[in-house]
Design a protein around this motif. Structure first.
Motif, PDB file in Angstrom:
ATOM      1  N   LEU A 185     -35.673  79.177   4.410  1.00 54.03           N
ATOM      2  CA  LEU A 185     -34.393  78.991   5.121  1.00 54.03           C
ATOM      3  C   LEU A 185     -34.619  78.060   6.319  1.00 54.03           C
ATOM      4  O   LEU A 185     -34.566  78.475   7.480  1.00 54.03           O
ATOM      5  N   PRO A 186     -34.886  76.777   6.051  1.00 57.18           N
ATOM      6  CA  PRO A 186     -35.333  75.891   7.134  1.00 57.18           C
ATOM      7  C   PRO A 186     -34.356  75.809   8.313  1.00 57.18           C
ATOM      8  O   PRO A 186     -34.745  76.029   9.457  1.00 57.18           O
ATOM      9  N   ARG A 223     -32.609  79.627  14.984  1.00 52.87           N
ATOM     10  CA  ARG A 223     -32.976  80.882  15.674  1.00 52.87           C
ATOM     11  C   ARG A 223     -34.132  80.642  16.652  1.00 52.87           C
ATOM     12  O   ARG A 223     -34.151  81.184  17.756  1.00 52.87           O
ATOM     13  N   TYR A 224     -35.085  79.839  16.185  1.00 55.77           N
ATOM     14  CA  TYR A 224     -36.266  79.572  17.007  1.00 55.77           C
ATOM     15  C   TYR A 224     -35.861  78.846  18.303  1.00 55.77           C
ATOM     16  O   TYR A 224     -36.331  79.162  19.387  1.00 55.77           O
ATOM     17  N   LEU A 225     -34.946  77.868  18.146  1.00 55.95           N
ATOM     18  CA  LEU A 225     -34.478  77.131  19.323  1.00 55.95           C
ATOM     19  C   LEU A 225     -33.809  78.068  20.319  1.00 55.95           C
ATOM     20  O   LEU A 225     -33.985  77.933  21.538  1.00 55.95           O
ATOM     21  N   ARG A 271     -27.893  66.935  15.404  1.00 54.24           N
ATOM     22  CA  ARG A 271     -26.799  66.759  16.375  1.00 54.24           C
ATOM     23  C   ARG A 271     -26.153  68.117  16.663  1.00 54.24           C
ATOM     24  O   ARG A 271     -25.763  68.434  17.790  1.00 54.24           O
ATOM     25  N   GLY A 272     -26.065  68.954  15.632  1.00 63.25           N
ATOM     26  CA  GLY A 272     -25.519  70.301  15.797  1.00 63.25           C
ATOM     27  C   GLY A 272     -26.358  71.128  16.766  1.00 63.25           C
ATOM     28  O   GLY A 272     -25.836  71.970  17.508  1.00 63.25           O
ATOM     29  N   MET A 273     -27.673  70.867  16.777  1.00 61.66           N
ATOM     30  CA  MET A 273     -28.553  71.601  17.684  1.00 61.66           C
ATOM     31  C   MET A 273     -28.220  71.262  19.150  1.00 61.66           C
ATOM     32  O   MET A 273     -28.338  72.092  20.044  1.00 61.66           O
TER      33      MET A 273
END
Length: 528
Positions: A271-272, A278-280, A320-322
């Motif tokens: 689930l890349p 989540r990690y961010l 960009r979403g990040m």
């Protein structure tokens, strides 16, 4: 001189020149102050005032404390006198180094340079205008004696073993050699720290221009307010596991820099996007008020991976979403192009929000700094002419500047320690000529030369053809002559020139188009 009146402009002017001739610069200053508003009046006033200050300095301490006024630059009445005054200004700067530097080497070289300037002045005094000639001669003589008096304290530097080469070719430059990029670093700081929301940027410029060095130095000096994480996408190589593998490379760097555990490989591969997001979020919690800048070097590789079908075409939309995930995240891309120049529109999601920053050539002062002061204990030196010559050959292209310096030191070591020759510790124009005309030089620089040449095959038609024609003309050609020599339409030639100009390969000067970097012009000219 009681009969010297200052009541009219002609009288005051005549009095000024007379007092210079009589070695009375303070009286000359007073006389010229009457005519400051007239043509050349301000120049002569500054000249007399500068000479007044210089006459007052009688020992090395006085010389080091001199603060001379700004000199006029163009349309001069006395160009040779200003050359002499510029030489005296350099002596002042070098004497300050002799007094204030902690490095014995720097002090010794500065003293040698200052003595060289004064000797040159005394040897060439005959070329100065008669009025001020003797006055300048006396100043140079007094200063020469003053510096001789401190020579024994400073001491000579003896070089007893091969000089360590301080110049860096190939690797990103860090520490003291990282100079001349203060403007871009300041700009990045204001975009990342000085605003409420950090901006994403793209650093673009041609190969070996120092983009990686800028990012690495920003990452190394991340302060309390911003954390820059540097990721070189070139390290990805061929990937087989798709987007998860790219995100793995990014999370590994994040984990290592921030001292956190990375997500598991399994999570990233199954689930890349969800795992990365989540990690961010976890990282952002830990960073508190700090901003996070994810710097992706060689960003064009992402396009290559999309083209090869190894990652999905909406990958940049995902990144960009990040950014939208939190106002504290921004990206820094570094590569050869602006995002708009990329052929496909995979980078579309970032177009509106990314600020392009052009990484171009170093200014002459930065070139001099890198070469002459690469570290505190560098025992070799350059003549002013040699430094100017190197800047003219390289146009301040950072990799080439370091390469010339590298080869000069290597040659010095060979001459002195392998061939047992006696030679001066200062590099001259002849030394530079010898180094760049050695077949090894272009071989060592090939990654840069071939990189620029390869890039000229992308985009607009005819770029290489133009370079081959321009390489034969050092002074360049007009658009008209260039078009006549090629079998292209004018519009095609203009489009290609525009692309080459944007990539810092050619420039237009006085109606002529020419190759900017003289060494690259020579490389193209001798290509088989």
């Amino acid at each position: 001189h009681s009969y010297l009146h200052l009541d009219t402009s002609p009288h005051a002017t005549a009095a000024g020149f007379w007092h210079l001739h009589e070695k009375e610069p303070a009286k000359a200053t007073e006389a010229f102050s009457v005519v400051r508003s007239l043509l050349y009046g301000e120049e002569m006033y500054t000249l007399a005032y500068t000479l007044t200050l210089c006459t007052q300095a009688e020992n090395a301490q006085d010389i080091a404390q001199l603060q001379l006024p700004s000199f006029p630059k163009e349309n001069l009445l006395r160009p040779t006198t200003w050359e002499a005054l510029n030489a005296l200004q350099r002596v002042v700067e070098d004497t300050q180094l002799v007094h204030h530097s902690l490095s014995r080497t720097t002090r010794s070289l500065a003293l040698n340079r200052a003595q060289g300037e004064l000797k040159h002045l005394l040897d060439n005094a005959d070329s100065l205008p008669e009025a001020e000639r003797e006055l300048i001669y006396d100043i140079a003589q007094t200063w020469q004696d003053a510096l001789l008096n401190i020579a024994s304290e400073v001491g000579e530097i003896e070089i007893t073993q091969p000089v360590t080469i301080p110049y860096v070719i190939g690797d990103p430059v860090e520490g003291k050699l990282f100079v001349g990029r203060e403007d871009i670093c300041r700009e990045l700081e204001s975009l990342w720290i000085g605003s409420d929301i950090p901006s994403s940027v793209v650093l673009f410029g041609h190969r070996r221009m120092g983009k990686t060095s800028i990012l690495r130095n920003m990452a190394a000096h991340s302060g309390a307010e911003v954390q820059v994480i540097y990721i070189n996408l070139q390290r990805l190589g061929a990937i087989s596991q798709g987007v998860g593998e790219v995100l793995m490379a990014i999370t590994d760097e994040l984990a290592e820099t921030l001292n956190l555990d990375p997500p598991t490989d399994n999570d990233l591969l199954t689930l890349p996007k969800r795992t990365f997001e989540r990690y961010l979020k976890t990282i952002l919690k830990q960073l508190g008020e700090k901003r996070l800048i994810i710097a992706l070097d060689e960003f064009e590789i992402l396009e290559t991976l999309i083209e090869a079908g190894q990652i999905p075409s909406d990958f940049l939309g995902f990144l960009r979403g990040m950014v939208q995930l939190s106002p504290k995240i921004a990206f820094a891309f570094a590569g050869l192009h602006t995002l708009e120049e990329m052929t496909a529109d995979y980078f579309q999601p970032f177009y509106a929000s990314v600020i392009p920053l052009h990484v171009s050539f170093l200014k002459p002062a930065a070139t001099r700094q890198i070469l002459a002061n690469p570290d505190d204990d560098f025992p070799l030196d350059y003549t002013g002419e040699a430094l100017d010559f190197i800047h003219n050959l390289t146009a301040g292209q950072p990799f080439l500047v370091q390469l010339v310096g590298f080869q000069l030191v290597r040659r010095y070591n060979e001459q002195v320690f392998e061939e047992g020759r006696q030679r001066d510790v200062r590099f001259t124009v002849e030394d530079v000529e010898a180094v760049i005309n050695h077949p090894d030089f272009f071989r060592q620089g090939r990654y840069y030369f071939e990189g620029v040449w390869k890039q000229a095959a992308d985009g607009a038609t005819g770029q290489r053809d133009i370079l081959q024609v321009l390489a034969t003309e050092r002074e360049g050609l007009t658009l008209e002559t260039l078009t006549q020599r090629l079998s292209f339409e004018t519009a095609t030639v203009q489009e290609a020139l525009k692309t080459l100009q944007r990539h810092d390969v050619v420039q237009e000067q006085g109606g002529n188009w020419r190759i900017i970097v003289e060494l690259f012009r020579r490389w193209v000219a001798q290509r088989e």
